[in-house]
Design a protein around this motif. Sequence first.
Motif, short mmCIF file in Angstrom:
data_model
loop_
_atom_site.label_atom_id
_atom_site.label_comp_id
_atom_site.label_asym_id
_atom_site.label_seq_id
_atom_site.Cartn_x
_atom_site.Cartn_y
_atom_site.Cartn_z
N VAL A 1 -34.27 23.96 -8.92
CA VAL A 1 -32.97 23.35 -8.61
C VAL A 1 -32.83 22.01 -9.32
N ARG A 2 -33.89 21.21 -9.30
CA ARG A 2 -33.85 19.90 -9.97
C ARG A 2 -33.67 20.03 -11.47
N ALA A 3 -34.19 21.12 -12.04
CA ALA A 3 -34.16 21.29 -13.50
C ALA A 3 -32.85 21.88 -14.02
N ALA A 4 -32.01 22.40 -13.12
CA ALA A 4 -30.81 23.12 -13.56
C ALA A 4 -29.55 22.28 -13.44
N LYS A 5 -28.69 22.42 -14.44
CA LYS A 5 -27.39 21.75 -14.40
C LYS A 5 -26.48 22.40 -13.36
N ARG A 6 -26.56 23.73 -13.25
CA ARG A 6 -25.73 24.46 -12.29
C ARG A 6 -26.60 25.41 -11.49
N VAL A 7 -26.46 25.39 -10.16
CA VAL A 7 -27.26 26.23 -9.27
C VAL A 7 -26.37 27.30 -8.66
N VAL A 8 -26.71 28.56 -8.94
CA VAL A 8 -25.94 29.70 -8.43
C VAL A 8 -26.85 30.53 -7.53
N VAL A 9 -26.52 30.62 -6.26
CA VAL A 9 -27.29 31.44 -5.32
C VAL A 9 -26.76 32.86 -5.38
N VAL A 10 -27.67 33.82 -5.56
CA VAL A 10 -27.30 35.24 -5.59
C VAL A 10 -28.02 35.94 -4.44
N CYS A 11 -27.25 36.37 -3.45
CA CYS A 11 -27.88 37.04 -2.30
C CYS A 11 -26.83 37.86 -1.56
N ASP A 12 -27.28 38.93 -0.91
CA ASP A 12 -26.35 39.75 -0.13
C ASP A 12 -26.02 39.05 1.18
#
Length: 270
Positions: free
Chosen positions: A214-225
């Motif tokens: 999360v710290r390393a990413a410019k954009r955080v996208v959660v993918v879950c049902d």
Amino acid sequence: MAKVARAPKDRNAGHDSMLIDERRRHILVEIQNHGRVVVQELARTLGISQITIRKDLEYLQSKGLVQRTHGGALPVLTGALFDPSLHEKETQHSHEKQRIAAAAVRLAQEGQCVMLDSGTTTTAVAHALRRFSRLTVITNAINIAADLTGTEFEVIVVGGALRKNSFSLVGPLAEDVLDEMHADILFLGVDGFDPEGGLTTPNVLESRVNRSMVRAAKRVVVVCDSTKFGRRSLSRIVPATQVHCVITDRGLSEKNAEILRGEGIELILV
């Protein structure tokens, strides 16, 4: 006067009178009493087809009431420490995961650096990313890295200790490597998403690696049902406020949808 031919009596007619809900309650009672059910035995006992029983079990699993296995079903194990294997997760909500993955790749662009954590949903995302020709992929999942060997992608696998349950690499070495990385977008799978408790996973080492991602990413996208919402596992990854976008299925409750949108999180329902 000619006699009208009658269709042969269905040998299952007596059992057909059992309502669908009644039949499914019977299945749940059997699992509670015996700890498991077998498709073949249920079909024989109830006098209906194995296809019908499988559909019942798939429905019950979609509601989080049973755990499908090869040839039958088991009781659902719950709790903050519940940590099913990658193989066990593969059969759960597979259609939803495919739709989520298809929506996820539409957020990526050619030439980007994409980060993927371990899990069956992110594995589906990895497969869908094959539509691109130029990507750099960073992952701690050895199965995802292996799946992408046939592409032209630059694949970076973080080091660390192997968690055989999830095919993931965890520990200080993985965290140190990720601290040196920068990604355009992170696709993150979670075991629990509670709007108040945040994103969670049953393994402490996994949560620390996910936090580094999360710290390393410019954009955080959660993918879950949608079954992951309102659930809390042992270890928190990050608060929900650190998420930019959530992709999930339309089983998400309106209450949770409103909470996410209220936090300024982009919500994509598939």
